[in-house]
Every structure is written in C-alpha cells, then in structure tokens.
Scaffold this active site. Structure first.
Site, mmCIF file in Angstrom:
data_model
loop_
_atom_site.group_PDB
_atom_site.id
_atom_site.type_symbol
_atom_site.label_atom_id
_atom_site.label_comp_id
_atom_site.label_asym_id
_atom_site.label_seq_id
_atom_site.Cartn_x
_atom_site.Cartn_y
_atom_site.Cartn_z
ATOM 1 N N ASP A 223 11.474 6.496 3.894
ATOM 2 C CA ASP A 223 12.718 6.656 3.643
ATOM 3 C C ASP A 223 13.132 8.282 3.750
ATOM 4 O O ASP A 223 13.460 8.711 2.621
ATOM 5 C CB ASP A 223 13.180 6.011 2.210
ATOM 6 N N ARG B 278 10.215 -5.412 3.381
ATOM 7 C CA ARG B 278 10.897 -6.388 4.367
ATOM 8 C C ARG B 278 10.074 -6.938 5.479
ATOM 9 O O ARG B 278 10.548 -7.729 6.239
ATOM 10 C CB ARG B 278 12.301 -5.541 4.899
ATOM 11 N N GLU C 270 0.656 -1.304 0.000
ATOM 12 C CA GLU C 270 -0.169 0.130 -0.134
ATOM 13 C C GLU C 270 0.798 1.139 -0.045
ATOM 14 O O GLU C 270 0.308 2.216 -0.528
ATOM 15 C CB GLU C 270 -0.989 -0.058 1.270
ATOM 16 N N GLY C 271 2.081 1.270 0.603
ATOM 17 C CA GLY C 271 3.168 2.262 0.519
ATOM 18 C C GLY C 271 3.369 2.670 -0.754
ATOM 19 O O GLY C 271 3.226 3.935 -1.136
ATOM 20 N N HIS C 272 3.589 1.846 -1.607
ATOM 21 C CA HIS C 272 3.958 2.091 -3.183
ATOM 22 C C HIS C 272 2.460 2.433 -3.794
ATOM 23 O O HIS C 272 2.604 3.459 -4.639
ATOM 24 C CB HIS C 272 4.515 0.790 -3.531
ATOM 25 N N MET D 159 4.703 0.088 6.631
ATOM 26 C CA MET D 159 4.508 -0.830 5.574
ATOM 27 C C MET D 159 6.084 -0.928 5.004
ATOM 28 O O MET D 159 6.821 0.109 4.544
ATOM 29 C CB MET D 159 3.547 -0.522 4.467
ATOM 30 N N SER D 160 6.357 -2.159 4.615
ATOM 31 C CA SER D 160 7.858 -2.205 3.926
ATOM 32 C C SER D 160 7.735 -3.821 3.472
ATOM 33 O O SER D 160 7.355 -4.653 3.792
ATOM 34 C CB SER D 160 9.040 -2.248 4.984
HETATM 35 P P1 AMP Z 1 11.181 0.392 -1.977
HETATM 36 O O1 AMP Z 1 10.539 -0.207 -2.823
HETATM 37 O O2 AMP Z 1 11.514 0.168 -0.515
HETATM 38 O O3 AMP Z 1 12.683 1.134 -2.429
HETATM 39 O O4 AMP Z 1 10.329 1.701 -2.013
HETATM 40 C C1 AMP Z 1 10.174 2.423 -3.235
HETATM 41 C C2 AMP Z 1 9.395 3.836 -2.915
HETATM 42 O O5 AMP Z 1 8.158 3.695 -1.987
HETATM 43 C C3 AMP Z 1 10.294 4.794 -1.966
HETATM 44 O O6 AMP Z 1 10.404 6.295 -2.222
HETATM 45 C C4 AMP Z 1 9.835 4.359 -0.582
HETATM 46 O O7 AMP Z 1 10.105 5.763 0.304
HETATM 47 C C5 AMP Z 1 8.377 4.404 -0.449
HETATM 48 N N1 AMP Z 1 7.701 3.600 0.446
HETATM 49 C C6 AMP Z 1 8.316 2.226 1.002
HETATM 50 N N2 AMP Z 1 7.309 2.221 2.148
HETATM 51 C C7 AMP Z 1 6.669 2.891 2.175
HETATM 52 C C8 AMP Z 1 5.609 3.401 3.042
HETATM 53 N N3 AMP Z 1 5.025 2.377 4.188
HETATM 54 N N4 AMP Z 1 4.785 4.631 3.192
HETATM 55 C C9 AMP Z 1 5.104 5.379 2.009
HETATM 56 N N5 AMP Z 1 5.961 5.056 1.092
HETATM 57 C C10 AMP Z 1 6.728 4.166 1.218
#
Ligand code: AMP
Length: 274
Positions: free
Chosen positions: A141, A178, A26-28, A175-176
C-alpha cells in the site's frame, strides 16, 4: 488496550505495532516477524475500518476470520491482538477526523474519495490507543505508507513508521486478503499486474526512460485480459506522488486494476529488480 500499553511502557517495555484488517497472509506475517525482532512486545490490531470504505465498496464482503488469525498470530509471537468493534471505535456522536491534504487526493484517493481520511483517522486513533514505539506497514500500500509518514511527521506523533517490501505469491501476484475473492480464471488474469511491472522493469533496464512509452507497455498487457479494467496506471515520484515524464531511480510504477469485481493494487520502484 490503552491502559495496558500505559502500564507496560511505564515498566520500560518497548512496543511494536502492526495494524491490519485481518484475514492474515504472509504479507502480514512478514510485518509481524520484523516487528517481533524490534521490540519487547508485539501488538497486532485487526479492525475492518468502516470509515475507509466508500458506499458500494466491499466493507460487508471483506473477508474475516478472527479465530484463524489468532492461531497465526500466536505462531509468530504476537503478545496482544486488539480487535475492537466498530462501535467501540466510532460510538454514537463520534465527530473527529484527521485529513492529510495533497498526497491523499491522487491515485487511490481520486478513485476512492474519503478513503485516506478513514485511514489517517483510524491510524491516529490506533497510535493513541496502542502507544507503540514503532509501527510497521507494507509497501504493498505504497500511497498509504506515504500518507501515514506525512501525517506522523506533521502531527509529531511519537511513533517510528517503518515500511517493508511487498510479499508476493510464487507466481508474482502481490499477496492481499482480497485475492480470496478471485475465481480461478480471475486469479490467472490477475497476473497482468506483475507481468506489466516486469515488462516495465525490463524496458528500463534496456534504457527506456520515457514514462509514456513505459505506461503503454503495461496498458497493452492489461488490455489483453477480458475481465481487467484499469483504474489507474501511473509512474510517479516516490515522495510527492506526482507524475513524471522521464523516469529515474526515484520513480515508482503504481497500478490499480479491477479484475471482475475485485480491485487489486500493486507497485514497484522502476530501477529495482522484480
Ligand atoms: P491490510 O490488512 O490489507 O489493511 O494490510 C495491513 C498491513 O499489511 C498494511 O501495512 C499493508 O501494506 C500490509 N500488507 C498487505 N499485503 C501485503 C503484502 N503482500 N506484502 C507486504 N505487506 C502487505
């Protein structure tokens, strides 16, 4: 991708871009939805970037599911997924890196030497390939966003960088991708990050301004979890990421905590509600 972007831009179409490492959540999706509303076309990149992982980090184990990501992307109206191979991005003989000083040496940069050089290099390459008008990043991040804003300004990259709020699970865990590594017991212990944030926000609301006192509250909460090891907990100025002694509206609490083998990060502006 670069050729397509050039053609589309020549037709006068605007492009929004969301770079990710995939395993979408959901973050993405919040970034993609906002991006969708800002431009004619929406490009999502999915690339687990080897140069931002150190030796012994979780590059090989990092979760990947391109076909599921593609279904989710289609649902939110993504027009193009750019998912290059590592070899296409870094062919043999590759020799050029982008390095931002200062901001990248503290916090995650201190624990993960070379990490931000990998990030700034791949984001520069992605901006040059996708040629977006606007690129959206999550404040999850926090340091990464600060570094990318700095780099984009310093190098005069013609891209509007936009940061969006952290998306959390119902119980507050950020959310992550990981989070998929956490066992049920570790998932429970991982709540110490958001609990620490809540303790600090409540103390600030009651008038506490001393950063040392506030950090103690978080440290004590995290220390209660048997599998939690603090990488760092800091209260910093949002722009320079320098430590502060007395907190104000520009102060941000930043945390990196290992739960078992999984390293989690979180952050919160101290005068904002959680
Ligand atoms: P990543 O795939 O973890 O490299 O994240 C890709 C993008 O999604 C980055 O700009 C992250 O900051 C953003 N992102 C990851 N998790 C979240 C979250 N829980 N809420 C908002 N943005 C997120």
């Amino acid at each position: 991708m670069q050729h397509r972007s050039q053609l589309l831009r020549r037709e006068g179409r605007t492009l929004a871009f969301v770079p990710t490492m995939g395993f979408l959540h959901e973050g993405h999706l919040s970034l993609l939805r906002e991006a969708r509303s800002r431009s004619d076309l929406l490009v999502l990149s999915i690339f687990v970037n080897p140069t931002q992982f150190g030796a012994g980090e979780d590059f090989d184990a990092y979760p990947r599911d391109l076909s599921h990501d593609a279904v989710m992307a289609e649902d939110v109206g993504v027009d193009f997924i750019f998912a290059p191979s590592a070899n296409a991005m870094y062919p043999s003989g590759y020799a050029t890196f982008v390095d931002t000083k200062g901001l990248t040496k503290v916090l995650c940069g201190a624990s993960r030497p070379g990490h931000f050089q990998g990030v700034t290099t791949v984001v520069t390459k992605l901006f040059n390939i996708v040629q977006p008008d606007v690129a959206l990043f999550g404040r999850k991040d926090f340091q990464q966003l600060a570094v990318i804003e700095r780099m984009t300004a310093d190098l005069n990259l013609p891209v509007d960088v936009v940061g969006l709020p952290i998306v959390r699970e119902g119980d507050g865990l950020a959310m992550s991708s990981r989070n998929a590594f956490l066992s049920a017991e570790e998932r429970r212990q991982a709540l110490c990050l958001i609990d620490g944030i809540r303790l600090v926000v409540a103390a600030v609301r009651e008038g506490e301004r001393d950063a040392g006192q506030l950090l103690e509250l978080v440290g004590e909460r995290i220390a209660r979890e048997p599998d939690a090891v603090i990488d760092y907990i800091r209260i910093c100025r949002r722009d320079t990421l320098e430590d502060v002694d007395t907190v104000d509206a520009d102060s941000v609490l930043l945390l990196a905590v290992r739960i078992g083998k999984t390293r989690l990060i979180d952050n919160h502006m101290l005068f904002e509600e959680v």
